[in-house]
Motif scaffolding. Structure first.
Motif, PDB file in Angstrom:
ATOM      1  N   HIS A  98       0.823  -1.215   0.000  1.00  0.00           N
ATOM      2  CA  HIS A  98       0.000   0.000   0.000  1.00  0.00           C
ATOM      3  C   HIS A  98       0.858   1.267   0.000  1.00  0.00           C
ATOM      4  O   HIS A  98       0.310   2.368  -0.079  1.00  0.00           O
ATOM      5  CB  HIS A  98      -0.922   0.005   1.214  1.00  0.00           C
ATOM      6  CG  HIS A  98      -1.880  -1.134   1.254  1.00  0.00           C
ATOM      7  ND1 HIS A  98      -2.955  -1.230   0.405  1.00  0.00           N
ATOM      8  CD2 HIS A  98      -1.920  -2.247   2.050  1.00  0.00           C
ATOM      9  CE1 HIS A  98      -3.634  -2.336   0.670  1.00  0.00           C
ATOM     10  NE2 HIS A  98      -3.021  -2.972   1.656  1.00  0.00           N
ATOM     11  N   GLN A  99       2.176   1.115   0.135  1.00  0.00           N
ATOM     12  CA  GLN A  99       3.117   2.245   0.165  1.00  0.00           C
ATOM     13  C   GLN A  99       2.688   3.313   1.185  1.00  0.00           C
ATOM     14  O   GLN A  99       2.501   4.488   0.843  1.00  0.00           O
ATOM     15  CB  GLN A  99       3.251   2.868  -1.228  1.00  0.00           C
ATOM     16  CG  GLN A  99       3.813   1.903  -2.260  1.00  0.00           C
ATOM     17  CD  GLN A  99       3.977   2.546  -3.623  1.00  0.00           C
ATOM     18  OE1 GLN A  99       3.044   3.112  -4.175  1.00  0.00           O
ATOM     19  NE2 GLN A  99       5.185   2.467  -4.163  1.00  0.00           N
ATOM     20  N   PRO A 100       2.547   2.913   2.439  1.00  0.00           N
ATOM     21  CA  PRO A 100       2.087   3.870   3.446  1.00  0.00           C
ATOM     22  C   PRO A 100       3.149   4.894   3.816  1.00  0.00           C
ATOM     23  O   PRO A 100       4.352   4.642   3.712  1.00  0.00           O
ATOM     24  CB  PRO A 100       1.771   2.972   4.647  1.00  0.00           C
ATOM     25  CG  PRO A 100       2.672   1.794   4.490  1.00  0.00           C
ATOM     26  CD  PRO A 100       2.766   1.568   3.003  1.00  0.00           C
ATOM     27  N   LYS A 101       2.677   6.049   4.253  1.00  0.00           N
ATOM     28  CA  LYS A 101       3.562   7.061   4.808  1.00  0.00           C
ATOM     29  C   LYS A 101       3.804   6.771   6.285  1.00  0.00           C
ATOM     30  O   LYS A 101       4.893   7.019   6.809  1.00  0.00           O
ATOM     31  CB  LYS A 101       2.940   8.444   4.632  1.00  0.00           C
ATOM     32  CG  LYS A 101       3.820   9.595   5.087  1.00  0.00           C
ATOM     33  CD  LYS A 101       3.157  10.940   4.760  1.00  0.00           C
ATOM     34  CE  LYS A 101       4.029  12.117   5.153  1.00  0.00           C
ATOM     35  NZ  LYS A 101       3.356  13.412   4.805  1.00  0.00           N
ATOM     36  N   TYR A 102       2.761   6.256   6.963  1.00  0.00           N
ATOM     37  CA  TYR A 102       2.840   5.901   8.385  1.00  0.00           C
ATOM     38  C   TYR A 102       2.221   4.529   8.590  1.00  0.00           C
ATOM     39  O   TYR A 102       1.323   4.114   7.841  1.00  0.00           O
ATOM     40  CB  TYR A 102       2.051   6.894   9.248  1.00  0.00           C
ATOM     41  CG  TYR A 102       2.564   8.305   9.270  1.00  0.00           C
ATOM     42  CD1 TYR A 102       3.497   8.720  10.219  1.00  0.00           C
ATOM     43  CD2 TYR A 102       2.095   9.243   8.353  1.00  0.00           C
ATOM     44  CE1 TYR A 102       3.947  10.033  10.256  1.00  0.00           C
ATOM     45  CE2 TYR A 102       2.547  10.553   8.372  1.00  0.00           C
ATOM     46  CZ  TYR A 102       3.477  10.945   9.327  1.00  0.00           C
ATOM     47  OH  TYR A 102       3.917  12.241   9.364  1.00  0.00           O
ATOM     48  N   ALA A 103       2.687   3.840   9.637  1.00  0.00           N
ATOM     49  CA  ALA A 103       2.066   2.581  10.050  1.00  0.00           C
ATOM     50  C   ALA A 103       2.112   2.494  11.569  1.00  0.00           C
ATOM     51  O   ALA A 103       3.182   2.627  12.172  1.00  0.00           O
ATOM     52  CB  ALA A 103       2.774   1.384   9.430  1.00  0.00           C
ATOM     53  N   SER A 104       0.947   2.304  12.187  1.00  0.00           N
ATOM     54  CA  SER A 104       0.910   2.062  13.632  1.00  0.00           C
ATOM     55  C   SER A 104       1.056   0.562  13.883  1.00  0.00           C
ATOM     56  O   SER A 104       0.626  -0.255  13.063  1.00  0.00           O
ATOM     57  CB  SER A 104      -0.387   2.590  14.240  1.00  0.00           C
ATOM     58  OG  SER A 104      -1.512   1.912  13.700  1.00  0.00           O
ATOM     59  N   LEU A 144       4.596   4.100  14.200  1.00  0.00           N
ATOM     60  CA  LEU A 144       4.024   4.574  15.461  1.00  0.00           C
ATOM     61  C   LEU A 144       3.864   3.346  16.355  1.00  0.00           C
ATOM     62  O   LEU A 144       3.116   2.411  16.007  1.00  0.00           O
ATOM     63  CB  LEU A 144       2.651   5.219  15.263  1.00  0.00           C
ATOM     64  CG  LEU A 144       2.576   6.614  14.675  1.00  0.00           C
ATOM     65  CD1 LEU A 144       2.685   6.561  13.149  1.00  0.00           C
ATOM     66  CD2 LEU A 144       1.258   7.270  15.071  1.00  0.00           C
ATOM     67  N   LEU A 145       4.567   3.323  17.460  1.00  0.00           N
ATOM     68  CA  LEU A 145       4.484   2.198  18.379  1.00  0.00           C
ATOM     69  C   LEU A 145       3.342   2.422  19.358  1.00  0.00           C
ATOM     70  O   LEU A 145       3.299   3.431  20.063  1.00  0.00           O
ATOM     71  CB  LEU A 145       5.801   2.024  19.132  1.00  0.00           C
ATOM     72  CG  LEU A 145       7.048   1.776  18.276  1.00  0.00           C
ATOM     73  CD1 LEU A 145       8.259   1.505  19.162  1.00  0.00           C
ATOM     74  CD2 LEU A 145       6.831   0.621  17.309  1.00  0.00           C
TER      75      LEU A 145
END
Length: 460
Positions: A98-104, A144-145
Motif C-alpha cells: 500500500h506504500q504507506p507514509k505511516y504505520a501504527s 508509530l508504536l
C-alpha cells in the motif's frame, strides 16, 4: 607529563563537541505530529484487537471529518492471533504494497504468550519488533508504536477467559504487557518513532468507571476491548498522533452598536452588522461516532478534547437566545453562556452533526461488510498455511455449523498453494474495490456546507 589549563579546557570542549555530534547522529527528534497530505496512506498493523475493526474505524471517522479536503487511504492490517513474527511474514503483501507514509503497530498481547514474565519470550518479541520497525523504516514508512492494551485481570479471575483462572493470581499478565509497553516507549524515544499509550488510557478509564461500579469492564473476555474500550484506544491514538483539535470557532462581538465577526478554520460570508445573522462554511465537520461507543466518548470528553466547535457572542443584552442554523433551532442559551462560548460539536440537532453521523454510519457499514471480510480472508490464509492452528481450535469448540469453517475445509482440500494462486488475490481485490467505492461515497458526503446562522431573542 603535565598539561596546561588551556590544553585541558580545549580537550574537554573537543570531547563535548564530538559527543554532541554523535548524539545528533544517533538520536532523532521525537515525532510530534502525524502529517498526512492528500493521497497519503496510513496502515494499522495489529492482531485480533485491530482485526475487530473498531478503534481503526473511529480513527478513520476522525480523519474523514477533520480533513475532508484530503483524500486519504486508511488500511486495516490486523490478523487475529498474530505475533510480531507473523506480521513479518505478511509485511510485504499486506502492508508495504500500500506504500504507506505511516504505520501504527499494535502487537504484544499474544507475544507474551499469556504467561508469567519470561526473558526468552520478551527477547523474541523485542527481536521481531526491532526487525519489523527497521523494515518499515527501510521502506520509508514512519512507525508509530502503540502499547499493548490491558489484560483485565478482574475478568480473568471470574473465569471469563481461556486462561486457567487458577493461574491468574500469579501470572501478572497485565504487568507483563505494561513492561512491553514501556519498552515501546523507550524505543520510540531512542529512534524518533511515533507513540501512543493505549495501556495507560484503558487502565485510567477502567479505574474511573470502577469508582461507581466495581464490576465494570471494557473487556468482557479480559483481552478484546468492546466498542467503548476501542473508542478509548482511538482517543489515545489520535492524541498520540498530535491531530488538530479544532473543528471551527465563530466569534461575534458588539462594538459601537454594530456586530463584528471573526472565525477560525472556516469562511464567513453575508454578515449583518445590525443583526446577528451570517453564513459560515467550516473547513471540517465534528468527530461523531456510532451509538455503540457513546459511553466512552462521553467519559473521555472526546468531543471537547478532539473536536471543539464553538460559537461565541459577546455584547448581548440580558436574557435567553435561540441559536438557529438553517432554520433549525439547535439550542437556547443565556447571554452569559453565549459570551463564554457554546460548544456545538456534540449537538445532534445541528446539520453538521447529522452530516458527520452519516459519515460514521457509512464507514461502520464499510467496515462490517467489507474490511472485516478482508481481514477474515487473511486469517483464513494463515489457517491454511498453518493447519495445526485450526486443528487446535477445532478441538476446543464445535465448528460443524460454522459456514466459514466449512469453506476452510473445502479450501484445505485444494491446498494452500492453489488457494493463494487461484482464489486469495481475487477475493482481496474484489473487496478492496468495493471498499474504494464506499470511501468515494464517504468523500461525497463529508464535504462541509455553507450554513445560515442567526441568534435571536427567545420569547419571554
Amino acid at each position: 607529563m603535565k598539561y596546561s589549563k588551556k590544553y585541558i579546557s580545549t580537550l574537554f570542549f573537543t570531547l563535548a563537541l564530538v559527543s554532541t555530534q554523535l548524539g545528533a547522529q544517533n538520536f532523532k527528534n521525537t515525532q510530534q505530529k502525524v502529517q498526512l497530505e492528500d493521497g497519503d496512506t496510513f496502515v494499522f498493523i495489529g492482531n485480533s484487537i485491530t482485526h475487530q475493526c473498531a478503534y481503526t474505524q473511529y480513527v478513520e471517522d476522525f480523519f474523514y471529518t477533520r480533513y475532508p479536503d484530503k483524500k486519504l487511504s486508511i488500511v486495516n492490517a490486523g490478523v487475529s492471533g498474530d505475533f510480531a513474527g507473523d506480521v513479518l511474514k505478511r509485511l510485504e503483501e499486506d502492508v508495504l504494497k500500500h506504500q504507506p507514509k505511516y504505520a501504527s503497530i499494535l502487537i504484544g498481547m499474544n507475544d507474551g504468550e499469556y504467561a508469567r514474565w519470561n526473558d526468552t519470550i520478551f527477547n523474541t518479541y523485542k527481536r521481531d519488533m526491532l526487525e519489523l520497525t527497521q523494515k518499515l523504516v527501510n521502506a520509508q514508512v514512519k512507525p508509530l508504536l502503540l502499547t499493548p492494551t490491558i489484560f483485565d485481570t478482574h475478568q480473568a479471575l471470574l473465569g471469563e477467559n481461556w486462561v486457567d483462572k487458577e493461574k491468574i493470581p500469579n501470572m501478572h499478565y497485565d504487568a507483563v504487557l505494561a513492561y512491553f509497553g514501556a519498552w515501546c516507549l523507550e524505543q520510540a524515544n531512542l529512534r524518533g518513532y511515533g507513540y501512543a499509550d493505549l495501556h495507560g488510557y484503558l487502565t485510567h478509564y477502567t479505574r474511573e468507571a470502577r469508582k461507581k461500579d466495581a464490576d465494570f469492564t471494557f473487556i468482557p473476555d479480559a483481552v478484546h476491548p468492546e466498542y467503548d474500550g476501542q473508542l478509548i484506544m482511538a482517543v489515545a491514538l489520535l492524541e498520540g498522533m498530535g491531530v488538530d483539535t479544532m473543528v471551527s470557532e465563530i466569534e461575534v462581538v458588539k462594538k459601537e452598536g454594530l456586530w463584528n465577526y471573526a472565525s477560525k478554520n472556516g469562511i464567513l460570508s453575508n454578515e449583518k452588522s445590525e443583526a446577528l445573522e451570517f453564513d459560515f462554511k467550516a473547513n471540517a465537520l465534528p468527530w461523531v461516532v456510532p451509538a455503540d461507543a457513546q459511553y466512552a466518548y462521553n467519559l473521555t470528553n472526546a468531543d471537547s478534547r478532539l473536536g471543539l466547535e464553538i460559537i461565541r457572542v459577546v455584547g448581548l443584552e440580558y436574557g435567553n437566545y435561540h441559536v438557529i442554523i438553517d432554520n433549525i433551532t439547535v439550542g437556547t442559551y443565556s447571554h452569559m453562556d453565549l459570551a463564554k462560548g457554546v460548544e456545538l460539536q456534540n449537538n445532534p440537532r445541528t446539520p453538521q452533526y447529522r452530516q458527520a453521523l452519516a459519515v460514521a454510519e457509512l464507514n461502520k457499514k464499510r467496515n462490517e461488510e467489507v474490511i472485516e471480510k478482508i481481514r477474515d480472508e487473511w486469517l483464513l490464509r494463515k489457517g491454511l498455511a498453518n493447519p495445526e492452528l485450526m486443528e487446535e481450535e477445532e478441538e476446543e469448540e464445535d465448528l460443524s455449523g460454522d459456514p466459514e469453517h466449512q469453506r476452510y475445509l473445502r479450501l484445505r482440500e485444494i491446498g494452500y498453494e492453489r488457494y493463494v494462486q487461484d482464489k486469495f488475490s481475487k477475493v482481496i481485490q474484489e473487496l478492496e474495490t468495493k471498499s474504494k467505492i464506499m470511501v468515494d461515497a464517504i468523500y461525497e458526503i463529508n464535504q462541509p456546507k455553507t450554513l445560515h446562522y442567526s441568534v435571536v431573542r427567545a420569547d419571554k
